[in-house]
Scaffold this motif. Sequence first.
Motif, mmCIF file in Angstrom:
data_model
loop_
_atom_site.group_PDB
_atom_site.id
_atom_site.type_symbol
_atom_site.label_atom_id
_atom_site.label_comp_id
_atom_site.label_asym_id
_atom_site.label_seq_id
_atom_site.Cartn_x
_atom_site.Cartn_y
_atom_site.Cartn_z
ATOM 1 N N VAL A 65 2.106 -12.119 -0.789
ATOM 2 C CA VAL A 65 0.668 -11.889 -0.685
ATOM 3 C C VAL A 65 0.393 -10.892 0.435
ATOM 4 O O VAL A 65 1.011 -10.955 1.498
ATOM 5 N N CYS A 66 -0.558 -9.978 0.186
ATOM 6 C CA CYS A 66 -0.959 -9.038 1.231
ATOM 7 C C CYS A 66 -1.611 -9.797 2.383
ATOM 8 O O CYS A 66 -2.516 -10.597 2.167
ATOM 9 N N PRO A 67 -1.138 -9.577 3.631
ATOM 10 C CA PRO A 67 -1.716 -10.287 4.772
ATOM 11 C C PRO A 67 -3.147 -9.858 5.080
ATOM 12 O O PRO A 67 -3.875 -10.574 5.767
ATOM 13 N N GLU A 68 -3.553 -8.697 4.607
ATOM 14 C CA GLU A 68 -4.905 -8.227 4.862
ATOM 15 C C GLU A 68 -5.913 -8.825 3.897
ATOM 16 O O GLU A 68 -6.892 -9.446 4.279
ATOM 17 N N CYS A 69 -5.683 -8.592 2.597
ATOM 18 C CA CYS A 69 -6.716 -8.930 1.625
ATOM 19 C C CYS A 69 -6.308 -10.042 0.676
ATOM 20 O O CYS A 69 -7.108 -10.488 -0.136
ATOM 21 N N GLY A 70 -5.068 -10.486 0.767
ATOM 22 C CA GLY A 70 -4.652 -11.575 -0.106
ATOM 23 C C GLY A 70 -4.205 -11.113 -1.488
ATOM 24 O O GLY A 70 -3.947 -11.947 -2.369
ATOM 25 N N TYR A 71 -4.090 -9.816 -1.666
ATOM 26 C CA TYR A 71 -3.603 -9.286 -2.948
ATOM 27 C C TYR A 71 -2.236 -9.872 -3.263
ATOM 28 O O TYR A 71 -1.355 -9.930 -2.413
ATOM 29 N N ARG A 72 -2.066 -10.312 -4.501
ATOM 30 C CA ARG A 72 -0.775 -10.876 -4.887
ATOM 31 C C ARG A 72 0.090 -9.795 -5.523
ATOM 32 O O ARG A 72 -0.284 -9.197 -6.523
ATOM 33 N N ASP B 107 3.500 -1.776 0.717
ATOM 34 C CA ASP B 107 2.154 -1.270 0.941
ATOM 35 C C ASP B 107 1.214 -1.841 -0.118
ATOM 36 O O ASP B 107 1.543 -1.890 -1.301
ATOM 37 N N CYS B 108 0.045 -2.256 0.354
ATOM 38 C CA CYS B 108 -0.879 -2.931 -0.560
ATOM 39 C C CYS B 108 -1.698 -1.903 -1.355
ATOM 40 O O CYS B 108 -2.338 -1.029 -0.768
ATOM 41 N N PRO B 109 -1.664 -1.994 -2.680
ATOM 42 C CA PRO B 109 -2.450 -1.060 -3.483
ATOM 43 C C PRO B 109 -3.940 -1.394 -3.475
ATOM 44 O O PRO B 109 -4.766 -0.575 -3.886
ATOM 45 N N GLU B 110 -4.310 -2.568 -3.015
ATOM 46 C CA GLU B 110 -5.705 -2.986 -3.031
ATOM 47 C C GLU B 110 -6.475 -2.516 -1.804
ATOM 48 O O GLU B 110 -7.489 -1.849 -1.902
ATOM 49 N N CYS B 111 -5.941 -2.851 -0.633
ATOM 50 C CA CYS B 111 -6.696 -2.569 0.595
ATOM 51 C C CYS B 111 -6.060 -1.468 1.425
ATOM 52 O O CYS B 111 -6.625 -1.043 2.430
ATOM 53 N N GLY B 112 -4.876 -1.014 1.020
ATOM 54 C CA GLY B 112 -4.255 0.067 1.776
ATOM 55 C C GLY B 112 -3.467 -0.418 2.969
ATOM 56 O O GLY B 112 -3.044 0.370 3.807
ATOM 57 N N TRP B 113 -3.259 -1.728 3.068
ATOM 58 C CA TRP B 113 -2.415 -2.265 4.155
ATOM 59 C C TRP B 113 -1.032 -1.629 4.058
ATOM 60 O O TRP B 113 -0.456 -1.510 2.966
ATOM 61 N N VAL B 114 -0.527 -1.149 5.204
ATOM 62 C CA VAL B 114 0.748 -0.444 5.209
ATOM 63 C C VAL B 114 1.809 -1.309 5.879
ATOM 64 O O VAL B 114 1.604 -1.812 6.973
#
Length: 116
Positions: A86-93, A105-112
């Motif tokens: 899970v993305c630590p920023e937005c919770g994207y799975r 890297d998260c495709p949802e919020c851009g967390w790197v």
Amino acid sequence: MPKITECDRCLLFAHNPHLVCAVHPEGPKGNSCLDFRADPNTEPIELWEPEGASYYDGKLILQPQQRFTTEEKLELLDTHPLFTGVCPECGYRFPKDNLPAVHWDCPECGWVDDSV
Ligand SMILES: [Zn+2]
């Protein structure tokens, strides 16, 4: 010319390859020495290691800097998508059938993912 392990910590130890000490030039007899006098300036070798260093062959060796402390590693285990999925920023799975190989890297919020 045997010396014993105590000699390294003894005030009388000559630190001389040809002489063990003034009292026992040939080294003490047996495994302990009646004349042993602890040198207060000498650290006990086997007891204490500063953080980031270890003893090898009786020499203190500095370890290469660890990139993460144990605490940071544990936090990484708790939060990194490599372990949580899970993305630590937005919770994207992250899709389980298409996991990133190196950088998460998260495709949802851009967390790197800069941990690798
Ligand atoms: Zn995200």
